[in-house]
Design an enzyme around this catalytic site. Structure first.
Site, PDB file in Angstrom:
ATOM      1  CE1 TYR A 117      38.011  -9.366  66.350  1.00  0.00           C
ATOM      2  CE2 TYR A 117      36.670  -7.580  65.500  1.00  0.00           C
ATOM      3  CZ  TYR A 117      37.250  -8.832  65.343  1.00  0.00           C
ATOM      4  OH  TYR A 117      37.061  -9.531  64.180  1.00  0.00           O
ATOM      5  CD1 TRP A 119      37.227  -4.052  64.557  1.00  0.00           C
ATOM      6  CD2 TRP A 119      37.847  -2.316  63.294  1.00  0.00           C
ATOM      7  NE1 TRP A 119      37.425  -4.511  63.282  1.00  0.00           N
ATOM      8  CE2 TRP A 119      37.818  -3.463  62.478  1.00  0.00           C
ATOM      9  CE3 TRP A 119      38.209  -1.090  62.719  1.00  0.00           C
ATOM     10  CZ2 TRP A 119      38.120  -3.441  61.131  1.00  0.00           C
ATOM     11  CZ3 TRP A 119      38.533  -1.067  61.375  1.00  0.00           C
ATOM     12  CH2 TRP A 119      38.482  -2.226  60.588  1.00  0.00           C
TER      13      TRP A 119
END
Length: 770
Positions: A117, A119
Site C-alpha cells: 500500500y 503510504w
C-alpha cells in the site's frame, strides 16, 4: 561519525513525510523535529517520529518463523502464534530467493501476490510499493496485483462512468482558492476533517485547508456539515451541523432533488445539454416508476433530518453558488457507489458543475492533494517495469482471494477468477490495519505457502509472516519528496543511522535480484544516490525547458528544497466541458454527465442499477447490535503508522484507543468517562477507553482505525483485541459487484462496560524468539 554527533550543533536538515515537510536534527541524544517554516497549520503527527526511531517495536534483524523454518512452505494456522528464529541476512536472502524461484518455477508468477500500500514513505524512490512491484516484475516476470484503494474503492470505479477521469475530477477541479472567492454554500456530506487533509501521498509543504475554510466563512460562505460527527469540519468553518443516520446520505440527496423538481428549481437547460439519462431517472425520483415519490418526507423517515430542513436546503442550494463535497467515508459502506453518483446528479440539477467554487468535488478535504493547483513540471517516480501477469483483484478483496482460489467474482462488468496464490510478498502497508474482519483475514493468511514481509516494526502483519526483513525508516535514508500539486520539491536528508541490521528496501531487492540472476536489470547499474540523481533529472530538464531556474542535483541537495512553478487555476476538464460541452466533452461513454448509465445498466447488477437509487443496507441496527460504529481515520497518526510514536501513544488512555460515545448512550449502559469498554458484535470484540462527547450523534460510537491489532490469546481463532482495533468488528464485503470497494467505515455493534481483569497491552512487543 554518527548522525547525533554530526548535528549536535543544532543544525536542522530537511526531510518530508506524508503529513508534512519538516526539518530535524539532534540535540544530544534527542531528535528535534520542527515543521516547515512556511506551513501555516502543521500536523501534530510529526510528533510521532522522535519516540519511534529507536522504539522496542523496531525489527532488529532478519527473522524466520520457526514452523516455516522447520517444516517448510505450506498452509499453516500457526501464523501469528508461532515464535521466530533470528538468522543472518545471507541466510534470509538465500531462503527467500530459493522460495521465490520454487514458486515461480512450479506455479508461475500468477501464484505470487504483490501486496503493498502506497503510504510507507513520502520519498519518490524509497517507496516500498514501487520497489516491490519493480522487483517482482523484473526478477520474476510479474505478479497478481491489486487495483484501487481502501479509501476510494467505490468512487474510483463509478466516477469514470458518470463524470470522467477520476484523478481529474478529484485533483483538477474545484480549488480552495475558488472556495475562498466564489462559494456561497458548501454542502459537505461527511465533512472535510483537517485530520484527513493533513495527509498527502508524497508530502505537503503547506496545510491550507483550515485557513481556506476560515477565509471563506469570513467572506460569507455558509458551510453545512451533514454527518454523525460534528468535528468533521473545523470550528473555523462556522458550520451548521445536521446529524444524519449513518449510511443514508443518498436518501437525503434524493429528497433534495425531489424538492428541486417539485418547485421547478432544477436547471432544465443544463440537464438537456450536458447530461444524458434524465428522462430515465426522473420517473424514479418522482415515484412514477415505482409509486414512491422520493420527496423530503420520504427521505426524512430514512435519514433522520426533518423534511422541511431537507427541502429548505434544496431551495438554498438553488439560490446561490453551491458546492457539493462528499467525503471518502460515504462510499466506504454498503452500496457506496450510490452517494457518489447521487451527489453528482444533485450538482447537475443545480446546473453548476464546472463553475468556479460550485458544482461537485469528490473527496475535497479528504487528502491534501485535492483542491490545489497542479505543478507545471513533473515530479518523477521509480519506474516499475512491465507486469506480465494480467490477473488482479480490487484491493479490499485480499481475504476473498486467498480463501477462494479458482472461484469467480464480478468487477466493473467483468467476470474474473481468483488466482491460486502460493506466496504473498508484502512491502509497505499493514493489512491488519486496512482490512476488515480480522479473524477472517487471519484464516486467509493461513492458506498460503509463504508470507514475506518487509517492515520497520513488529506490526500484526509482520507477526503473521514467515520471513520478516527489517527495513529502514524514512529518517534513516535519503530521498526526494514531492507531489504533483505541491510547489516544493524536498531533498530528504538522512537524519539517523539505520536501526540495528535494518536495510533499505532497494538494497534488499537488489541482492535478491542478484540471487535470481537479475541484479543488473533491477538496478540499471545505479546505487540509491544514482537513482535520486536520475529521478531528479526529469524535473530539472523540464524546468530548464521552461527557462526557469534549474539547479543541478548537487545544488538542489545543498539547497534542501526547490520551488516548482504551478499552472493556472483553470478548473480542469469539468470547467472546459461546462463552457463548451460539444468541443470539450467529458471522458464518459456519452461525453456528458451520465445520470443514467447504459453501461452500468448493462452489467445487470441488482446492487448497482443504471441510475442512483436508495438501496437499504443489509446491516442496520438491531436489538443485539443497536449502535452504529464509525471506524474513521485517526487524528494522531497516518493509518496505523508509528502507532507507538509520541503523539499516538499519548492519545491513548490506559494504553488503549479511545472510543467516543454520546452521554445519553453511555448513561443507558452505565458507562462513565474513562471506563474501559467492550465493543462487540458477531464478528469479534475489542476493548477501548470510553470518552463521553456530544460531538458524536446519539446512537453512534466512533473508534478510529490504526491501533495495532493485539489479540488477548493469539491461540484462539477469534480472540478479543485488547488494544482497540475496530476492524475486528467491521464487515468484509464489497460495496457492490460493480466496484467491490471497502465497506469498513460503518458497522453495527453493542458496547458494555468491561468488568473483568484487564489484559496487558502487547501490541508493540516483539514476538517470542526461539
Amino acid at each position: 561519525m554518527d548522525m547525533a554527533k554530526q548535528t549536535a550543533a543544532g543544525a536542522l536538515k530537511p526531510h518530508s513525510s506524508h503529513w508534512g515537510a519538516f526539518r530535524a536534527g539532534w540535540q544530544g541524544d534527542t531528535l528535534v523535529v520542527e515543521p516547515h517554516p512556511a506551513d501555516p497549520d502543521p500536523s501534530p503527527i510529526l510528533g510521532n517520529f522522535a519516540a519511534a526511531l529507536r522504539h522496542k517495536a523496531r525489527i532488529a534483524r532478519p527473522m524466520v518463523r520457526r514452523g516455516w523454518l522447520e517444516r517448510g512452505p505450506g498452509p499453516d494456522s500457526a501464523r501469528g502464534r508461532d515464535e521466530f528464529v533470528p538468522v543472518s541476512w545471507q541466510k534470509a536472502l538465500d531462503l527467500l530467493a530459493g522460495e521465490l524461484a520454487r514458486v515461480r518455477d512450479a506455479h508461475g508468477p500468477r501464484a505470487i501476490f504483490g501486496g503493498s500500500y502506497g503510504w510507507s514513505s513520502a520519498g519518490r524512490f524509497h517507496h516500498a510499493q514501487s520497489q516491490v512491484h519493480r522487483f517482482l516484475n523484473v526478477a520474476l516476470g510479474g505478479y497478481v496485483r491489486s487495483v484501487n484503494s481502501y479509501s476510494a474503492g467505490a468512487s474510483a470505479v463509478i466516477i469514470p462512468h458518470i463524470l470522467g477521469n477520476y484523478e481529474e475530477m478529484t485533483k483538477h477541479n474545484v480549488t480552495w482558492e475558488q472556495i475562498v472567492e466564489h462559494t456561497g454554500l458548501c454542502l459537505s456530506f461527511g465533512g472535510m476533517a483537517v485530520k484527513n487533509s493533513a495527509v498527502a501521498s508524497g508530502g505537503v509543504s503547506r496545510h491550507i485547508e483550515r485557513g481556506s475554510m476560515k477565509a471563506a466563512a469570513e467572506r460569507g460562505c455558509r458551510f453545512v456539515l451533514i454527518g454523525p460527527l460534528r468535528d468533521d469540519l473545523p470550528e473555523e468553518a462556522r458550520a451548521e451541523w445536521l446529524t444524519i443516520t449513518p449510511g443514508t446520505d443518498t436518501a437525503m440527496m434524493l429528497g433534495m432533488a425531489h424538492t428541486l423538481v417539485a418547485e421547478g428549481l432544477h436547471d432544465r437547460a443544463f440537464l438537456a445539454s450536458r447530461c444524458t439519462g434524465w428522462e430515465k431517472f426522473e420517473p424514479y425520483l418522482t415515484g412514477q416508476a415505482d409509486g414512491q415519490p422520493k420527496d423530503a418526507a420520504w427521505a426524512a423517515a430514512i435519514c433522520g433530518i426533518p423534511a422541511e430542513t431537507i427541502a429548505q436546503l434544496a431551495r438554498d442550494a438553488a439560490a446561490t453558488r453551491t458546492l457539493i463535497s462528499m467525503a471518502h467515508s460515504l462510499q466506504r459502506a454498503e452500496h457506496g457507489e450510490q452517494p457518489v453518483w447521487m451527489a453528482i446528479v444533485l450538482a447537475a440539477m443545480l446546473g453548476q458543475l464546472g463553475l468556479p467554487g460550485g458544482g461537485y468535488n469528490y473527496a475535497l478535504g479528504a487528502i491534501a492533494h485535492y483542491g490545489r493547483r497542479f505543478n507545471a513540471v513533473p515530479v518523477a517516480s521509480l519506474p516499475q517495469g512491465r507486469n506480465g501477469v494480467p490477473d488482479f483483484i480490487p484491493v479490499a478483496r485480499i481475504s476473498d482471494l486467498l480463501l477462494n482460489p479458482g472461484q469467480p467474482f464480478d468487477y466493473n462488468g467483468q467476470k474474473l477468477t481468483y488466482p491460486d496464490i502460493r506466496l504473498v510478498y508484502w512491502a509497505g502497508g499493514n493489512p491488519f490495519h486496512h482490512h476488515q474482519d480480522l479473524a477472517r483475514l487471519r484464516r486467509a493468511f493461513a492458506q498460503v505457502d509463504t508470507l514475506v514481509v518487509h517492515e520497520t516494526s513488529w506490526t500484526a502483519t509482520a507477526k503473521h509472516a514467515d520471513i520478516v526483513l527489517p527495513c529502514t525508516m524514512t529518517l534513516e535514508r535519503e530521498d526526494i519528496g514531492g507531489q504533483t500539486t505541491d510547489p516544493l520539491l524536498i531533498a530528504m536528508h538522512r537524519l539517523a543511522e539505520p536501526y540495528a541490521e535494518a536495510r533499505d528496501d532497494y538494497s534488499i531487492f537488489a541482492d535478491l535480484a542478484e540471487r535470481l540472476g537479475k541484479r543488473e536489470e533491477f538496478t540499471e547499474g545505479r546505487d540509491a544516490r544514482g537513482w535520486l540523481r536520475h529521478l531528479y533529472e526529469r524535473t530539472r530538464a523540464a524546468l530548464a525547458e521552461r527557462g526557469d531556474p534549474a539547479p543541478s542535483f548537487e545544488e538542489f541537495w545543498a539547497l534542501g528544497e526547490l520551488a516548482l512553478p504551478q499552472n493556472p487555476d483553470d478548473g480542469g476538464p469539468l470547467r472546459a466541458f461546462h463552457n463548451d460541452p460539444e468541443g470539450e466533452p467529458l471522458s464518459t461513454p456519452s461525453g456528458k454527465v451520465e445520470i443514467f448509465s447504459e453501461t452500468i445498466a448493462g452489467f445487470g447488477y441488482d446492487d448497482c442499477p443504471g441510475h442512483p437509487a436508495w438501496l437499504a443496507p443489509q446491516e442496520a441496527p438491531a436489538a443485539e447490535r443497536p449502535l452504529w460504529l464509525v471506524a474513521n481515520q485517526p487524528w494522531t497518526r497516518l493509518h496505523s503508522q508509528l502507532d507507538f510514536g509520541g503523539t499516538s501513544a499519548d492519545s491513548k488512555r490506559r494504553g488503549r484507543e479511545v472510543m467516543r460515545i454520546h452521554p445519553r448512550d453511555a448513561e443507558a449502559r452505565g458507562i462513565a468517562e474513562g471506563d474501559i469498554v467492550r465493543l462487540f458484535n458477531a464478528r469479534g470484540a475489542c476493548l477501548a477507553s470510553a470518552a463521553l462527547s456530544e460531538v458524536v450523534s446519539p446512537g453512534v460510537v466512533q473508534l478510529a482505525t490504526g491501533a495495532w491489532y493485539d489479540p488477548a490469546d493469539p491461540a484462539e481463532d477469534n480472540p478479543l483485541c485488547v488494544h482497540g482495533n475496530p476492524n475486528v468488528l467491521t464487515r468484509d464485503a464489497g460495496t457492490s459487484r460493480l466496484a467491490q470497494g471497502c465497506t469498513g467505515q460503518l458497522t453495527t455493534l453493542e458496547v458494555e462496560k468491561f468488568t473483568g481483569n484487564l489484559p496487558p497491552i502487547r501490541a508493540w512487543d516483539p514476538p517470542a524468539e526461539g
